[in-house]
Design an enzyme around this catalytic site. Structure first.
Site, PDB file in Angstrom:
ATOM      1  N   HIS A   1       0.877  -1.233   0.176  1.00 12.01           N
ATOM      2  CA  HIS A   1       0.001   0.003  -0.084  1.00 12.01           C
ATOM      3  C   HIS A   1       1.068   1.404   0.208  1.00 12.01           C
ATOM      4  O   HIS A   1       2.029   1.418   0.118  1.00 12.01           O
ATOM      5  CB  HIS A   1      -0.850   0.107   1.171  1.00 12.01           C
ATOM      6  CG  HIS A   1      -0.210   0.104   2.427  1.00 12.01           C
ATOM      7  ND1 HIS A   1       0.433  -0.907   3.241  1.00 12.01           N
ATOM      8  CD2 HIS A   1       0.178   1.336   3.019  1.00 12.01           C
ATOM      9  CE1 HIS A   1       0.700  -0.294   4.357  1.00 12.01           C
ATOM     10  NE2 HIS A   1       0.814   0.916   4.521  1.00 12.01           N
TER      11      HIS A   1
ATOM     12  N   HIS B   1      -6.131  -1.810   4.142  1.00 10.58           N
ATOM     13  CA  HIS B   1      -6.050  -0.685   3.264  1.00 10.58           C
ATOM     14  C   HIS B   1      -5.083  -1.070   2.149  1.00 10.58           C
ATOM     15  O   HIS B   1      -4.348  -1.986   1.966  1.00 10.58           O
ATOM     16  CB  HIS B   1      -5.500   0.582   4.091  1.00 10.58           C
ATOM     17  CG  HIS B   1      -3.938   0.409   4.573  1.00 10.58           C
ATOM     18  ND1 HIS B   1      -3.530  -0.751   4.875  1.00 10.58           N
ATOM     19  CD2 HIS B   1      -2.956   1.456   4.826  1.00 10.58           C
ATOM     20  CE1 HIS B   1      -2.305  -0.560   5.406  1.00 10.58           C
ATOM     21  NE2 HIS B   1      -1.849   0.799   5.227  1.00 10.58           N
TER      22      HIS B   1
ATOM     23  N   HIS C   1       4.807   7.199   2.567  1.00  7.91           N
ATOM     24  CA  HIS C   1       5.628   5.882   2.364  1.00  7.91           C
ATOM     25  C   HIS C   1       4.839   4.947   1.401  1.00  7.91           C
ATOM     26  O   HIS C   1       3.715   4.952   1.241  1.00  7.91           O
ATOM     27  CB  HIS C   1       5.690   5.210   3.761  1.00  7.91           C
ATOM     28  CG  HIS C   1       4.530   4.713   4.198  1.00  7.91           C
ATOM     29  ND1 HIS C   1       3.719   5.378   5.260  1.00  7.91           N
ATOM     30  CD2 HIS C   1       3.890   3.760   4.252  1.00  7.91           C
ATOM     31  CE1 HIS C   1       2.864   4.860   5.811  1.00  7.91           C
ATOM     32  NE2 HIS C   1       2.606   3.708   4.916  1.00  7.91           N
TER      33      HIS C   1
ATOM     34  N   HIS D   1       0.611  -0.804  14.247  1.00 11.18           N
ATOM     35  CA  HIS D   1      -0.493   0.135  14.059  1.00 11.18           C
ATOM     36  C   HIS D   1      -1.539  -0.207  14.995  1.00 11.18           C
ATOM     37  O   HIS D   1      -1.952  -1.250  14.478  1.00 11.18           O
ATOM     38  CB  HIS D   1      -0.915   0.266  12.702  1.00 11.18           C
ATOM     39  CG  HIS D   1       0.454   0.560  11.773  1.00 11.18           C
ATOM     40  ND1 HIS D   1       1.016   2.046  12.032  1.00 11.18           N
ATOM     41  CD2 HIS D   1       1.135   0.297  10.558  1.00 11.18           C
ATOM     42  CE1 HIS D   1       2.143   1.850  11.087  1.00 11.18           C
ATOM     43  NE2 HIS D   1       1.953   0.636  10.097  1.00 11.18           N
TER      44      HIS D   1
ATOM     45  N   TYR E   1       9.450   1.540   9.706  1.00 14.92           N
ATOM     46  CA  TYR E   1       9.597   2.524   8.720  1.00 14.92           C
ATOM     47  C   TYR E   1      11.004   2.674   8.418  1.00 14.92           C
ATOM     48  O   TYR E   1      11.662   2.706   9.539  1.00 14.92           O
ATOM     49  CB  TYR E   1       8.815   3.744   9.118  1.00 14.92           C
ATOM     50  CG  TYR E   1       7.210   3.691   9.087  1.00 14.92           C
ATOM     51  CD1 TYR E   1       6.639   3.810   7.823  1.00 14.92           C
ATOM     52  CD2 TYR E   1       6.548   3.843  10.284  1.00 14.92           C
ATOM     53  CE1 TYR E   1       5.271   3.675   7.996  1.00 14.92           C
ATOM     54  CE2 TYR E   1       5.104   3.647  10.266  1.00 14.92           C
ATOM     55  CZ  TYR E   1       4.510   3.665   8.923  1.00 14.92           C
ATOM     56  OH  TYR E   1       3.417   3.748   9.295  1.00 14.92           O
TER      57      TYR E   1
ATOM     58  N   GLU F   1       8.162   0.904   4.077  1.00 12.66           N
ATOM     59  CA  GLU F   1       7.349   0.273   5.303  1.00 12.66           C
ATOM     60  C   GLU F   1       7.511  -1.177   4.864  1.00 12.66           C
ATOM     61  O   GLU F   1       7.249  -1.508   3.981  1.00 12.66           O
ATOM     62  CB  GLU F   1       6.187   0.728   5.620  1.00 12.66           C
ATOM     63  CG  GLU F   1       5.405   0.248   6.655  1.00 12.66           C
ATOM     64  CD  GLU F   1       4.024   0.627   6.877  1.00 12.66           C
ATOM     65  OE1 GLU F   1       3.183   0.861   6.116  1.00 12.66           O
ATOM     66  OE2 GLU F   1       3.406   0.224   8.085  1.00 12.66           O
TER      67      GLU F   1
HETATM   68  C1  M3P Z   1       0.264   3.115   8.216  1.00 14.91           C
HETATM   69  C2  M3P Z   1      -0.386   1.715   8.126  1.00 14.91           C
HETATM   70  C3  M3P Z   1      -0.481   7.951   9.291  1.00 14.91           C
HETATM   71  C4  M3P Z   1      -0.833   6.277   9.412  1.00 14.91           C
HETATM   72  C5  M3P Z   1      -0.012   5.292   9.009  1.00 14.91           C
HETATM   73  C6  M3P Z   1      -0.451   4.175   8.943  1.00 14.91           C
HETATM   74  C7  M3P Z   1      -1.369   8.762   9.918  1.00 14.91           C
HETATM   75  O1  M3P Z   1       1.288   3.337   7.509  1.00 14.91           O
HETATM   76  O2  M3P Z   1       0.222   1.108   7.176  1.00 14.91           O
HETATM   77  O3  M3P Z   1      -1.553   1.250   8.466  1.00 14.91           O
HETATM   78  O4  M3P Z   1       0.680   8.244   9.102  1.00 14.91           O
HETATM   79 FE    FE Z   2       1.621   1.999   5.754  1.00  8.94          FE
END
Ligand code: M3P
Ligand code: FE
Length: 305
Positions: free
Chosen positions: A152, A197, A212, A244, A253, A263
């Site tokens: 993603h 996502h 990212h 997360h 990251y 990531e």
């Molecule tokens: C992620 C993910 C924000 C969120 C990041 C979340 C607000 O990268 O892969 O769930 O930067």
């Molecule tokens: Fe992410």
């Protein structure tokens, strides 16, 4: 879960500043394979992807994203989505088959947040595609962080409400998670599949920014293996391994040599269309993004390409 119209994130084109150094990063660290090098562009793929390539690196004088390519189920979908995107007042262009390496006819448009998107139905199959007949897990043992596929991207931009309408109203994505500050939507996580996502957006004062691009790993164990490798290879790590709250993904990251954030992502829940959108309040954004640390850091929020 549509799996009818837009089915997956297939390609991502990145700008990098030193092509050789960047190829070394995406091959030896991320764990992709180099497919082809054409002039100042390199095409790479992960071992579990069927398409000819998923990442293109273009040597350039600044880092960032060129575009994202979304695969749709059929050629007729291209015209259907082109009309629906145009109905939102967005200029849509069409490109003939073959004008992008291995990719069929495409439609292209720029989101209100300033990010270039393309849709295509067909892509040549990779020579080194995953096995099909009595397949092994892989043709050769995974290397680097053992990335399986492009997972993603998270994009930062200003007109989040405009981009929200494109994904919801024109492209039929589902909103899995979101966050508000008062009445203002700050973040939107979208899926076109049954994953937590496929793309996400965060409101930011500048248009067209990449936060990212993420690669899928098999397990928490592989995230740990990636962390070991990143330290041993002196990779610039932003944060992790951590998890997360949003998506529940297990993550690290880190940065490519040009400063584009990557990531490694494992886990994450399955989404079904009857699920309600999960919503986060601003005082919980820390936990949403870094579930263990429960706090954001300035580099994570401010450094984009
Ligand atoms: C992620 C993910 C924000 C969120 C990041 C979340 C607000 O990268 O892969 O769930 O930067
Ligand atoms: Fe992410």
């Amino acid at each position: 879960m549509t799996m009818k119209g837009v089915t997956k994130l297939g390609t991502m084109q990145l700008k990098v500043m030193d092509l050789d150094e960047s190829i070394a990063h995406y091959v030896n660290i991320v764990g992709l394979d180099l497919v082809e090098r054409v002039g100042k562009t390199a095409y790479l793929k992960a071992y579990d992807e069927f398409g000819k390539w998923s990442i293109a690196l273009h040597e350039s004088d600044s880092p960032g994203m060129v575009d994202m390519g979304w695969q749709v189920r059929s050629d007729a979908d291209l015209d259907r989505f082109a009309a629906r995107v145009a109905d939102l007042g967005i200029d849509v262009k069409e490109h003939a088959a073959g004008s992008k390496n291995g990719v069929g006819r495409r439609i292209a448009f720029v989101l209100p947040t300033g990010h270039a998107m393309e849709l295509y139905a067909d892509m040549e199959m990779a020579e080194d595609h995953p096995g099909i007949h009595n397949p092994d897990l892989w043709r050769k043992p995974p290397h680097g962080a053992r990335s399986q596929k492009l997972d993603h991207c998270l994009l930062y931009g200003d007109d989040l409400d405009g981009t929200f309408r494109v994904f919801k109203e024109a492209l039929d994505f589902d909103l899995t998670e979101t966050g508000f500050d008062g009445d203002t939507r700050i973040m939107a996580f979208f899926t076109c599949s049954n994953r937590a996502h496929d793309v996400a957006f965060v409101r930011f004062p500048e248009a067209g920014r990449l936060h990212h691009c993420a690669f899928k790993l098999d397990s928490w164990g592989d995230v740990g293996h990636a962390a070991d490798l990143f330290t041993q290879q002196n990779v610039s790590v932003d944060i992790g391994p951590t998890r997360h709250g949003i998506t529940r993904g297990q993550t690290i990251y880190f940065f490519d040599p040009s400063g584009n954030r990557n990531e490694t992502f494992a886990g994450g829940y399955e989404w079904y269309p009857d699920h309600p959108t999960r919503t986060w309040d601003p005082d919980q954004f820390g936990k949403a993004i870094f579930y263990y640390e429960r706090a954001l850091n300035d580099r994570f929020m401010g450094v984009v390409t």
